[in-house]
Design an enzyme around this catalytic site. Structure first.
Site, PDB file in Angstrom:
ATOM      1  N   GLY A  46       0.830  -1.193   0.000  1.00  0.00           N
ATOM      2  CA  GLY A  46       0.000   0.000   0.000  1.00  0.00           C
ATOM      3  C   GLY A  46       0.863   1.240   0.000  1.00  0.00           C
ATOM      4  N   GLN A  51       2.900   9.987   0.964  1.00  0.00           N
ATOM      5  CA  GLN A  51       4.187   9.328   1.182  1.00  0.00           C
ATOM      6  C   GLN A  51       5.183   9.620   0.056  1.00  0.00           C
ATOM      7  OE1 GLN A  51       2.147   5.366   2.171  1.00  0.00           O
ATOM      8  NE2 GLN A  51       4.143   5.234   3.195  1.00  0.00           N
ATOM      9  N   CYS A  94       5.677  -0.089   7.312  1.00  0.00           N
ATOM     10  CA  CYS A  94       5.346   1.049   6.463  1.00  0.00           C
ATOM     11  C   CYS A  94       6.558   1.415   5.623  1.00  0.00           C
ATOM     12  CB  CYS A  94       4.939   2.227   7.347  1.00  0.00           C
ATOM     13  SG  CYS A  94       4.469   3.703   6.439  1.00  0.00           S
ATOM     14  N   LEU A  95       6.320   1.744   4.361  1.00  0.00           N
ATOM     15  CA  LEU A  95       7.409   2.148   3.481  1.00  0.00           C
ATOM     16  C   LEU A  95       8.071   3.439   3.963  1.00  0.00           C
ATOM     17  CD1 LEU A  95       5.820   1.310   0.008  1.00  0.00           C
ATOM     18  CD2 LEU A  95       7.490  -0.024   1.316  1.00  0.00           C
ATOM     19  N   HIS A 136      -4.640   1.580   7.426  1.00  0.00           N
ATOM     20  CA  HIS A 136      -3.268   2.100   7.544  1.00  0.00           C
ATOM     21  C   HIS A 136      -3.036   3.225   6.529  1.00  0.00           C
ATOM     22  CE1 HIS A 136       1.229   1.484   7.955  1.00  0.00           C
ATOM     23  NE2 HIS A 136       1.149   2.132   6.806  1.00  0.00           N
ATOM     24  N   GLU A 137      -3.380   2.961   5.273  1.00  0.00           N
ATOM     25  CA  GLU A 137      -3.153   3.968   4.221  1.00  0.00           C
ATOM     26  C   GLU A 137      -4.062   5.170   4.401  1.00  0.00           C
ATOM     27  OE1 GLU A 137      -0.504   3.775   2.564  1.00  0.00           O
ATOM     28  OE2 GLU A 137      -0.110   1.680   3.032  1.00  0.00           O
ATOM     29  N   HIS A 140      -2.685   7.701   6.722  1.00  0.00           N
ATOM     30  CA  HIS A 140      -1.712   8.615   6.103  1.00  0.00           C
ATOM     31  C   HIS A 140      -2.398   9.874   5.574  1.00  0.00           C
ATOM     32  CE1 HIS A 140       2.118   6.532   6.209  1.00  0.00           C
ATOM     33  NE2 HIS A 140       1.567   5.428   5.755  1.00  0.00           N
TER      34      HIS A 140
END
Length: 172
Positions: A46, A51, A94-95, A136-137, A140
């Site tokens: 994701g 991000q 997370c990225l 989660h996304e 953000h």
């Protein structure tokens, strides 16, 4: 398509509340395609637009397992319309917080309404990994990281390590 640089915490841009997409244009579709390519290359499941420094309410997700056909979701202006009463614990990463993981408790199922890549209204009922990834996304988009859901002690440890790594990288 292009690979986009992924912002790493603690970057103040990641705390930005993203703005809605007014119209799904070719530019928006191109940004989504670039985000998807970036997510796959990372690799991740994701990625929210913020991000990669785009403060728009857009995200891409693909929770297909290795060996399965890709099943990308392009999600614009998502809204959670329902959450289950049951919660689940899931180890999240997370990225934007590479190589750091923690268990986060979230609703086990959600319904999300959103616009797809063509600007068409959609609704999705998700459970398991997809439900976790969506929540989660979507966090953000509000400037929230998964570490904001864990103890202050663990969060501060992770953020201090990332800050130290950033300082070492810029010093070299």
């Amino acid at each position: 398509m292009a690979l986009l640089p992924i912002l790493i915490a603690p970057d103040p841009v990641l705390e930005t509340v993203s703005t809605p997409v007014d119209t799904v244009t070719d530019e928006v579709r191109q940004q989504l395609d670039d985000m998807l390519e970036t997510m796959y290359a990372a690799p991740g499941i994701g990625l929210a637009a913020i991000q990669v420094g785009i403060p728009k309410r857009m995200l891409v997700i693909d929770v297909a397992r290795d060996g399965e056909d890709k099943q990308p979701l392009y999600i614009i202006n998502p809204e959670i319309t329902w959450v289950s009463d049951d919660d689940q614990l899931y180890e999240e990463g997370c990225l934007s917080l590479p190589e750091h993981y923690a268990e986060v408790e979230r609703p086990a199922e959600v319904k999300v309404s959103y616009l797809d890549r063509n600007g068409e209204k959609q609704e999705l009922h998700a459970e398991g990994l997809l439900a976790v990834c969506l929540q989660h996304e979507m966090d953000h988009l509000e400037g929230i990281l998964f570490v904001d859901h864990i103890s202050a002690l663990k969060r501060n440890m992770i953020l201090r390590k990332l800050l130290k790594q950033k300082r070492l990288a810029t010093a070299s």
